[in-house]
Design an enzyme around this catalytic site. Structure first.
Site, short mmCIF file in Angstrom:
data_model
loop_
_atom_site.label_atom_id
_atom_site.label_comp_id
_atom_site.label_asym_id
_atom_site.label_seq_id
_atom_site.Cartn_x
_atom_site.Cartn_y
_atom_site.Cartn_z
N ARG A 1 0.77 -1.29 0.12
CA ARG A 1 0.07 -0.08 -0.02
C ARG A 1 0.74 1.33 0.07
NH1 ARG A 1 -1.61 2.72 4.43
NH2 ARG A 1 -3.74 3.86 4.61
N GLY B 1 12.73 -11.72 1.79
CA GLY B 1 13.69 -12.17 2.96
C GLY B 1 15.03 -12.46 2.43
N THR C 1 10.62 -10.52 6.79
CA THR C 1 10.65 -12.02 7.24
C THR C 1 10.41 -11.97 8.81
OG1 THR C 1 12.08 -13.88 7.81
CG2 THR C 1 13.14 -11.99 7.30
N ASP D 1 11.70 -13.90 10.58
CA ASP D 1 12.69 -14.44 11.19
C ASP D 1 13.59 -13.28 11.85
OD1 ASP D 1 11.83 -17.01 10.17
OD2 ASP D 1 13.29 -17.12 8.75
N GLY E 1 8.50 -14.66 29.42
CA GLY E 1 9.03 -15.07 30.51
C GLY E 1 9.33 -16.55 30.68
O1 F6P Z 1 11.64 -17.63 6.55
C1 F6P Z 1 10.28 -17.76 7.25
C2 F6P Z 1 9.91 -18.96 7.68
O2 F6P Z 1 8.74 -19.08 8.21
C3 F6P Z 1 10.89 -19.76 8.60
O3 F6P Z 1 10.89 -19.49 10.13
C4 F6P Z 1 10.62 -21.34 8.36
O4 F6P Z 1 11.65 -22.15 8.58
C5 F6P Z 1 10.49 -21.20 6.84
O5 F6P Z 1 10.08 -20.04 6.43
C6 F6P Z 1 9.17 -22.10 6.48
O6 F6P Z 1 9.18 -22.21 5.14
P1 F6P Z 1 7.91 -22.73 4.23
O7 F6P Z 1 7.24 -21.84 3.88
O8 F6P Z 1 8.81 -23.02 2.94
O9 F6P Z 1 7.57 -23.90 4.64
#
Ligand code: F6P
Length: 327
Positions: free
Chosen positions: A21, A102, A126, A128, A186
């Site tokens: 957007r 990513g 991402t 991650d 936690g």
């Molecule tokens: O990179 C994002 C992610 O969700 C990772 O945390 C995970 O290991 C991977 O993608 C899973 O990938 P896919 O969508 O190919 O199953």
């Protein structure tokens, strides 16, 4: 009228739509024509472009997923297909390509920028949070909030049944999600690939906790360390050998719920800031860059300086998680 194209590539992350957007609206604000590309690099190779107007992106700010669709396109690692993608961009008269992606997509963006004469602007997303050169990526904050919510629910059942729980979270080879959600939730122990945590300390901690009458125990496990089931079996085995009286250990693999959902306010703001900044920098003549956030300041980084590098969580954050949670 100058033309730009925009795509989302790799695993989806909350905030992609907010970023789409922002790019589209900023593009038109400054007199650009914006084209969407469906399914990331797949759409570039297969010539799947469509005109995107400002009204096409209304009502998507709060939506998870991506209206552009996404994919992990293996063919893009092959020069032959990158050349096809470049030709499609040129035939369409596209002057600049915006890639929201990513780590895997960053590599493709870098190669495209190195090999062909088209400005490439990369926007990091991402869950991650493992992209080098930026403190945050789009989607990470929402994913962490989803995990924290899950941990507090699991804690209720952990307490009621006096059970140990292992919560496996995503992150691929990195521990950013685990570490942040371990601190915010936690968790008693947080295990991440970057900093090892000896098994004997985990056993000791469980023993001590239950001797002290603690009624819940949560271990957050990054998928890059181990899978929850295997880790649970190993832990039960080792505790049994030590004759620690533990009835059972349960585990939950949170999986894809971490990738979905409405983006948090933080992710909406980050995605919007990145999108607006990316277009402005492109118009200012920047090319082959990634937009980034460092110390809450928007910056640009050369793709050649950030691709292929590894970002590691702060050791201080890992220490923090141990100091306040580990007993
Ligand atoms: O990179 C994002 C992610 O969700 C990772 O945390 C995970 O290991 C991977 O993608 C899973 O990938 P896919 O969508 O190919 O199953």
């Amino acid at each position: 009228m100058k033309k730009i194209a925009l795509l989302t590539s790799g695993g989806d992350a909350p905030g992609l739509n907010a970023c789409i957007r922002a790019v589209v609206r900023t593009g038109y604000y400054y007199g650009l024509e914006v084209f969407g590309v469906r399914r990331g690099y797949k759409g570039l190779i297969e010539n799947d472009f469509f005109l995107l107007k400002t009204r096409d992106v209304s009502g998507i700010l709060e939506k998870g997923g991506t209206i552009l669709l996404t994919s992990r396109e293996e063919r893009f690692s092959d020069f032959k297909y990158r050349k096809i993608a470049y030709k499609n961009l040129k035939n369409k008269g596209i002057d600049g390509i915006f890639i929201i992606g990513g780590n895997g997509s960053l590599e493709g963006a870098y190669l495209l920028a190195e090999e062909f004469n088209i400005p490439v602007i990369f926007i990091p997303k991402t869950i991650d949070n493992d992209i080098y050169g930026t403190d945050y990526t789009i989607g990470f904050d929402t994913a962490v909030n989803t995990v924290v919510d899950a941990i507090s629910k699991i804690r209720d059942t952990s307490y009621s049944h006096e059970r140990i729980f292992i919560v496996e979270v995503m992150g691929r080879k990195s521990g950013f999600i685990a570490l942040a959600s371990g601190i915010a939730g936690g968790a008693d122990i947080t295990l991440i690939p970057e900093y090892p945590f000896p098994m004997y300390l985990i056993e000791e901690s469980i023993e001590k906790a239950f001797l002290k009458g603690k009624k819940n125990f949560i271990i957050v496990l990054a998928e890059g360390v181990s899978h929850a089931k295997e880790f649970r079996n190993l832990l039960i085995d080792r505790l049994n050998r030590k004759k620690v009286n533990i009835s059972d250990i349960k585990y939950s693999v949170l999986g894809y719920i971490q990738r979905g959902g409405s983006p948090s306010a933080f992710d909406r703001i980050l995605a919007t800031r990145f999108g607006v900044f990316a277009v402005k920098e492109y118009l200012a003549g920047q090319k082959n860059i990634m937009v980034a956030l460092e110390e809450n300041k928007l910056k640009t980084k050369k793709l050649k300086d950030v691709h292929g590098k590894i970002k590691t969580p702060n050791i201080e954050d890992f220490e923090t998680s141990k100091i306040v949670n580990f007993i």
